[in-house]
Design a protein around this motif. Sequence first.
Motif, PDB file in Angstrom:
ATOM      1  N   GLY A   9       0.815  -1.210   0.000  1.00 10.68           N
ATOM      2  CA  GLY A   9       0.000   0.000   0.000  1.00 10.68           C
ATOM      3  C   GLY A   9       0.843   1.251   0.000  1.00 10.68           C
ATOM      4  O   GLY A   9       0.315   2.358  -0.048  1.00 10.68           O
ATOM      5  N   ILE A  10       2.143   1.096   0.059  1.00 10.32           N
ATOM      6  CA  ILE A  10       3.024   2.259   0.045  1.00 10.32           C
ATOM      7  C   ILE A  10       3.278   2.658  -1.400  1.00 10.32           C
ATOM      8  O   ILE A  10       3.591   1.837  -2.243  1.00 10.32           O
ATOM      9  CB  ILE A  10       4.359   1.952   0.756  1.00 10.32           C
ATOM     10  N   LYS A  11       3.094   3.937  -1.674  1.00 14.07           N
ATOM     11  CA  LYS A  11       3.342   4.479  -3.003  1.00 14.07           C
ATOM     12  C   LYS A  11       4.610   5.325  -2.934  1.00 14.07           C
ATOM     13  O   LYS A  11       4.972   5.826  -1.877  1.00 14.07           O
ATOM     14  CB  LYS A  11       2.175   5.350  -3.460  1.00 14.07           C
ATOM     15  N   TYR A  12       5.253   5.472  -4.060  1.00 14.83           N
ATOM     16  CA  TYR A  12       6.491   6.247  -4.137  1.00 14.83           C
ATOM     17  C   TYR A  12       6.378   7.266  -5.259  1.00 14.83           C
ATOM     18  O   TYR A  12       5.796   6.989  -6.291  1.00 14.83           O
ATOM     19  CB  TYR A  12       7.697   5.339  -4.426  1.00 14.83           C
ATOM     20  N   GLU A  35      -1.934   6.203   1.449  1.00 17.09           N
ATOM     21  CA  GLU A  35      -3.269   6.754   1.697  1.00 17.09           C
ATOM     22  C   GLU A  35      -3.989   5.833   2.670  1.00 17.09           C
ATOM     23  O   GLU A  35      -4.104   4.634   2.425  1.00 17.09           O
ATOM     24  CB  GLU A  35      -4.067   6.839   0.396  1.00 17.09           C
ATOM     25  N   PHE A  36      -4.469   6.380   3.782  1.00 18.42           N
ATOM     26  CA  PHE A  36      -5.171   5.574   4.771  1.00 18.42           C
ATOM     27  C   PHE A  36      -6.678   5.620   4.619  1.00 18.42           C
ATOM     28  O   PHE A  36      -7.376   4.752   5.065  1.00 18.42           O
ATOM     29  CB  PHE A  36      -4.775   6.002   6.199  1.00 18.42           C
ATOM     30  N   ASN A  37      -7.193   6.673   4.008  1.00 13.95           N
ATOM     31  CA  ASN A  37      -8.633   6.820   3.794  1.00 13.95           C
ATOM     32  C   ASN A  37      -8.830   7.499   2.439  1.00 13.95           C
ATOM     33  O   ASN A  37      -9.125   8.683   2.376  1.00 13.95           O
ATOM     34  CB  ASN A  37      -9.244   7.646   4.926  1.00 13.95           C
ATOM     35  N   ILE A  43      -5.104  14.416   4.285  1.00 10.13           N
ATOM     36  CA  ILE A  43      -4.228  14.990   5.298  1.00 10.13           C
ATOM     37  C   ILE A  43      -2.804  14.572   4.948  1.00 10.13           C
ATOM     38  O   ILE A  43      -2.560  13.431   4.582  1.00 10.13           O
ATOM     39  CB  ILE A  43      -4.594  14.488   6.709  1.00 10.13           C
ATOM     40  N   THR A  44      -1.876  15.485   5.054  1.00 10.58           N
ATOM     41  CA  THR A  44      -0.496  15.203   4.682  1.00 10.58           C
ATOM     42  C   THR A  44       0.402  15.217   5.903  1.00 10.58           C
ATOM     43  O   THR A  44       0.336  16.132   6.715  1.00 10.58           O
ATOM     44  CB  THR A  44       0.009  16.253   3.674  1.00 10.58           C
TER      45      THR A  44
END
Length: 53
Positions: A9-12, A35-37, A43-44
């Motif tokens: 789920g981690i994007k780069y 992104e969690f939601n 929110i950053t």
Amino acid sequence: MASSYNDTGIKYVELKVFTFQSGATLPTVRIAYREFNPSGEKITLVPHTSVEE
């Protein structure tokens, strides 16, 4: 600007020739984010680090 995704789920995103406020530059900066939601308010969280010359 290139972007990639993996199964965690981690994007780069990769930034080329990044210049800090001090004027120091890096040829490439790779930033990881998640992104969690995705459907909710964005929110950053930006971690801060320093570069010693």
